[in-house]
Design a protein around this motif. Structure first.
Motif, PDB file in Angstrom:
ATOM      1  N   ASN A 102       0.835  -1.199   0.000  1.00 59.97           N
ATOM      2  CA  ASN A 102       0.000   0.000   0.000  1.00 59.97           C
ATOM      3  C   ASN A 102       0.874   1.257   0.000  1.00 59.97           C
ATOM      4  N   ALA A 104       1.462   3.657   2.282  1.00 62.30           N
ATOM      5  CA  ALA A 104       2.324   3.871   3.445  1.00 62.30           C
ATOM      6  C   ALA A 104       3.503   2.902   3.437  1.00 62.30           C
ATOM      7  N   GLN A 105       3.245   1.653   3.041  1.00 65.52           N
ATOM      8  CA  GLN A 105       4.338   0.677   2.983  1.00 65.52           C
ATOM      9  C   GLN A 105       5.368   1.064   1.934  1.00 65.52           C
ATOM     10  N   GLU A 112      11.272   1.181   7.385  1.00 64.54           N
ATOM     11  CA  GLU A 112      10.132   0.902   8.255  1.00 64.54           C
ATOM     12  C   GLU A 112      10.399   1.298   9.700  1.00 64.54           C
ATOM     13  N   LEU A 125       5.724  -3.495  13.436  1.00 65.60           N
ATOM     14  CA  LEU A 125       5.973  -2.147  12.930  1.00 65.60           C
ATOM     15  C   LEU A 125       4.981  -1.144  13.499  1.00 65.60           C
ATOM     16  N   ASP A 126       5.393   0.105  13.522  1.00 64.49           N
ATOM     17  CA  ASP A 126       4.531   1.197  13.977  1.00 64.49           C
ATOM     18  C   ASP A 126       3.696   1.672  12.782  1.00 64.49           C
ATOM     19  N   THR A 127       2.699   0.884  12.424  1.00 58.69           N
ATOM     20  CA  THR A 127       1.880   1.147  11.233  1.00 58.69           C
ATOM     21  C   THR A 127       1.151   2.473  11.337  1.00 58.69           C
ATOM     22  N   LYS A 128       0.668   2.812  12.516  1.00 60.61           N
ATOM     23  CA  LYS A 128      -0.102   4.045  12.708  1.00 60.61           C
ATOM     24  C   LYS A 128       0.739   5.276  12.379  1.00 60.61           C
ATOM     25  N   MET A 130       3.497   5.429  10.575  1.00 64.00           N
ATOM     26  CA  MET A 130       3.871   5.432   9.162  1.00 64.00           C
ATOM     27  C   MET A 130       2.720   5.928   8.289  1.00 64.00           C
ATOM     28  N   ARG A 131       1.503   5.554   8.642  1.00 62.20           N
ATOM     29  CA  ARG A 131       0.343   6.031   7.874  1.00 62.20           C
ATOM     30  C   ARG A 131       0.137   7.522   8.079  1.00 62.20           C
ATOM     31  N   THR A 149      -4.381   2.122   2.370  1.00 63.07           N
ATOM     32  CA  THR A 149      -4.392   0.693   2.703  1.00 63.07           C
ATOM     33  C   THR A 149      -4.537  -0.217   1.483  1.00 63.07           C
TER      34      THR A 149
END
Length: 258
Positions: A102, A104-105, A112, A125-128, A130-131, A149
């Protein structure tokens, strides 16, 4: 437009760069320089050597001969990762996005952010974050990427281009190369990209703008460097040139200007 002191040292410089592919001489003693906070447009007809020069200056292509300097010091740009460590980022025409990931990735690919504490040590990973940072970078660009996403492979060409540009801008600290960044964009998105180029340069980052659009070149560039047959044949102050003069230099109808 940026005023460059005549005694300043280029942040990135190429001297006498040459590279052949079989019998084809893609670069033939090409020179190039750009200063911090400057926008340099790199123009030339198809086959002039623009893409080869950009790849060499961004660590994606080895040279047969010549020297590359960063802040006045000779460097061996032998990989894109070395260039990234120096703060050099590139957006190629093929965008180099991972289609199954996606937005953000893709923005944080290879960079990351680990989650805090034990979860991070376990590989989470700290997905929040990064988004959130990806959304801010896209909003700063004025990009209309509605979701972070979905896989980018399912997005339009314009959205993919916006993600690639936002990623480069977010990580560039020294120089950013933009290879035809407006090619797949509409009028509004193109305006946003041109404004972003000016905004980046105002922070001190140098921008190399490769484009076939002469109006865009004259609008955003401080200087224009013209390649022809693998060599730099002319350099112009953008404010003192014209579309006719630039096209003449590209085709060989007009010979060099300092």
């Amino acid at each position: 437009m940026t005023n460059v002191a005549p005694t300043a040292t280029p942040i990135l410089e190429g001297r006498g760069l040459s590279r052949s592919f079989g019998n084809v001489r893609a670069l033939d003693g090409a020179d190039f320089e750009i200063y911090s906070g400057e926008v340099v447009a790199l123009i030339g007809d198809n086959g002039a050597g623009k893409s080869t020069l950009v790849k060499a200056l961004s660590g994606n292509l080895s040279l047969d001969s010549g020297q590359i300097l960063f802040s006045g010091m000779p460097v061996d740009l032998n990989s894109p990762s070395v260039a990234s460590e120096m703060g050099i980022e590139t957006v190629y025409q093929d965008l180099a996005l991972a289609p199954h990931l996606n937005a953000a990735q893709n923005m944080f690919l290879g960079r990351e952010l680990p989650a805090e504490g034990l979860l991070g040590r376990l590989g989470f990973l700290d997905t929040k974050t990064m988004r959130e940072q990806s959304r801010k970078a896209l909003d700063d660009l004025g990009a209309t990427v509605r979701t972070l996403t979905d896989p980018v492979g399912a997005m339009s060409g314009g959205q993919q281009q916006a993600i690639a540009i936002a990623r480069a801008v977010a990580w560039a600290k020294g120089v950013v190369f933009l290879d035809e960044p407006t090619a797949a964009l509409g009028v509004v998105q193109t305006k946003n990209v041109l404004e972003t180029i000016q905004r980046i340069s105002s922070t001190g980052v140098a921008v190399v703008f490769i484009s076939h659009s002469m109006p865009h070149v004259i609008e955003v560039a401080d200087r224009v460097q013209v390649l022809r047959l693998g060599r730099r044949v002319a350099t112009y102050e953008a404010k003192n040139t014209s579309m006719e003069e630039l096209v003449g230099a590209m085709t060989g109808a007009i010979t060099g200007a300092a």
